[in-house]
Design a protein around this motif. Structure first.
Motif, short mmCIF file in Angstrom:
data_model
loop_
_atom_site.label_atom_id
_atom_site.label_comp_id
_atom_site.label_asym_id
_atom_site.label_seq_id
_atom_site.Cartn_x
_atom_site.Cartn_y
_atom_site.Cartn_z
N MET A 1 3.90 7.93 6.91
CA MET A 1 4.01 7.74 5.48
C MET A 1 3.74 9.08 4.80
O MET A 1 2.73 9.71 5.05
N LYS A 2 4.63 9.44 3.90
CA LYS A 2 4.53 10.75 3.26
C LYS A 2 4.03 10.70 1.84
O LYS A 2 3.50 11.67 1.33
N SER A 3 4.20 9.59 1.17
CA SER A 3 3.69 9.49 -0.20
C SER A 3 3.29 8.04 -0.47
O SER A 3 3.59 7.14 0.31
N ILE A 4 2.66 7.88 -1.56
CA ILE A 4 2.19 6.55 -1.96
C ILE A 4 3.36 5.58 -2.13
O ILE A 4 3.19 4.38 -1.98
N TYR A 5 4.53 6.13 -2.41
CA TYR A 5 5.69 5.29 -2.68
C TYR A 5 6.21 4.58 -1.43
O TYR A 5 7.07 3.70 -1.52
N ASP A 6 5.70 4.95 -0.26
CA ASP A 6 6.11 4.31 0.98
C ASP A 6 5.34 3.01 1.26
O ASP A 6 5.64 2.33 2.23
N PHE A 7 4.38 2.67 0.41
CA PHE A 7 3.52 1.51 0.64
C PHE A 7 3.87 0.32 -0.24
O PHE A 7 4.46 0.48 -1.31
N THR A 8 3.46 -0.83 0.25
CA THR A 8 3.54 -2.05 -0.55
C THR A 8 2.14 -2.66 -0.57
O THR A 8 1.29 -2.34 0.26
N ALA A 9 1.91 -3.53 -1.54
CA ALA A 9 0.64 -4.26 -1.64
C ALA A 9 0.90 -5.58 -2.33
O ALA A 9 1.80 -5.69 -3.17
N ARG A 10 0.13 -6.58 -1.96
CA ARG A 10 0.25 -7.89 -2.61
C ARG A 10 -0.47 -7.87 -3.94
O ARG A 10 -1.61 -7.45 -4.02
N ASP A 11 0.23 -8.36 -4.96
CA ASP A 11 -0.43 -8.47 -6.26
C ASP A 11 -1.30 -9.73 -6.28
O ASP A 11 -1.38 -10.46 -5.29
N ALA A 12 -1.94 -9.98 -7.40
CA ALA A 12 -2.88 -11.10 -7.50
C ALA A 12 -2.19 -12.45 -7.31
O ALA A 12 -2.85 -13.43 -6.96
N THR A 13 -0.88 -12.52 -7.50
CA THR A 13 -0.16 -13.78 -7.29
C THR A 13 0.32 -13.94 -5.85
O THR A 13 0.90 -14.96 -5.50
N GLY A 14 0.10 -12.90 -5.03
CA GLY A 14 0.52 -12.94 -3.63
C GLY A 14 1.89 -12.35 -3.39
O GLY A 14 2.37 -12.33 -2.26
N THR A 15 2.53 -11.83 -4.42
CA THR A 15 3.84 -11.22 -4.29
C THR A 15 3.71 -9.79 -3.78
O THR A 15 2.90 -9.01 -4.29
N GLU A 16 4.49 -9.45 -2.76
CA GLU A 16 4.49 -8.10 -2.22
C GLU A 16 5.17 -7.17 -3.22
O GLU A 16 6.30 -7.42 -3.64
N ARG A 17 4.49 -6.09 -3.59
CA ARG A 17 5.00 -5.13 -4.56
C ARG A 17 5.13 -3.75 -3.92
O ARG A 17 4.24 -3.31 -3.21
N SER A 18 6.19 -3.07 -4.22
CA SER A 18 6.36 -1.71 -3.75
C SER A 18 5.65 -0.76 -4.71
O SER A 18 5.82 -0.86 -5.93
N LEU A 19 4.88 0.16 -4.14
CA LEU A 19 4.24 1.15 -5.01
C LEU A 19 5.26 2.16 -5.52
O LEU A 19 4.95 2.93 -6.43
N ALA A 20 6.48 2.11 -5.00
CA ALA A 20 7.56 2.93 -5.55
C ALA A 20 7.87 2.51 -6.99
O ALA A 20 8.46 3.29 -7.74
N ASP A 21 7.44 1.31 -7.38
CA ASP A 21 7.60 0.88 -8.78
C ASP A 21 6.86 1.80 -9.74
O ASP A 21 7.16 1.81 -10.93
N TYR A 22 5.91 2.57 -9.22
CA TYR A 22 5.10 3.47 -10.05
C TYR A 22 5.52 4.93 -9.89
O TYR A 22 4.82 5.84 -10.33
N ARG A 23 6.69 5.14 -9.28
CA ARG A 23 7.21 6.50 -9.10
C ARG A 23 7.26 7.21 -10.45
O ARG A 23 7.69 6.65 -11.45
N GLY A 24 6.81 8.46 -10.45
CA GLY A 24 6.85 9.27 -11.66
C GLY A 24 5.63 9.09 -12.57
O GLY A 24 5.52 9.75 -13.59
#
Length: 159
Positions: free
Chosen positions: A1-24
């Motif tokens: 993994m080279k940056s944070i954007y390569d990771f996912t995490a479950r939000d409070a509802t249990g939905t898997e979210r890509s940290l690429a959503d926070y790119r920039g």
């Protein structure tokens, strides 16, 4: 993994979210707990988020129950506590481990990028903070005792 954007995490509802959503964006990642002496830092984290989100800051809260069992609730209870007690509007994810055999891969990477005092990798307590720049690189790691408002200058320099 080279940056944070390569990771996912479950939000409070249990939905898997890509940290690429926070790119920039500048990202402040914090392992949180609702029954900790540092819990009032939610107020400072929320103030930073509200003041600086339009300029590109996002705060991501990751509840953790590994330190003296100070986050015993489930995701719904944690989200309700954050909202009702501190009016938290920044993203709060599902509870994770930040150390040990079940630690979240995101935290394995964060700790490798920004070791603690004397090169230690372990997160020592709730409200350890990692600051990530707009390119997805970890810039700093802060101790739980570092108040969110003390990070404002470094955050603004990255915005």
């Amino acid at each position: 993994m080279k940056s944070i954007y390569d990771f996912t995490a479950r939000d409070a509802t249990g939905t898997e979210r890509s940290l690429a959503d926070y790119r920039g964006k500048v990202i402040l990642i914090v392992n949180t707990a609702s029954k900790c002496g540092f819990t009032p830092q939610y107020e400072g984290l929320e103030a930073l988020y509200r003041d600086l989100q339009d300029r590109g800051l996002v705060v991501l809260g990751f509840p953790c129950n590994q330190f003296n069992k100070q986050e015993p609730g489930n995701s719904d209870e944690i989200a309700t506590f954050c909202r009702l007690t501190y009016d938290v509007s920044f993203p709060v994810f599902a509870k994770i481990d930040v150390n040990g055999t079940d630690e979240a891969p995101l935290y394995t990477w964060l700790k490798a990028q920004a070791p603690g005092v004397l090169g230690t990798k372990s997160v020592k307590w709730n409200f350890t903070k990692f600051l990530v720049d707009r390119d997805g690189s970890v810039r700093s790691r802060y101790a739980p005792s570092t108040k969110p408002e003390d990070l404002r200058g470094e955050i603004e320099a990255l915005l």
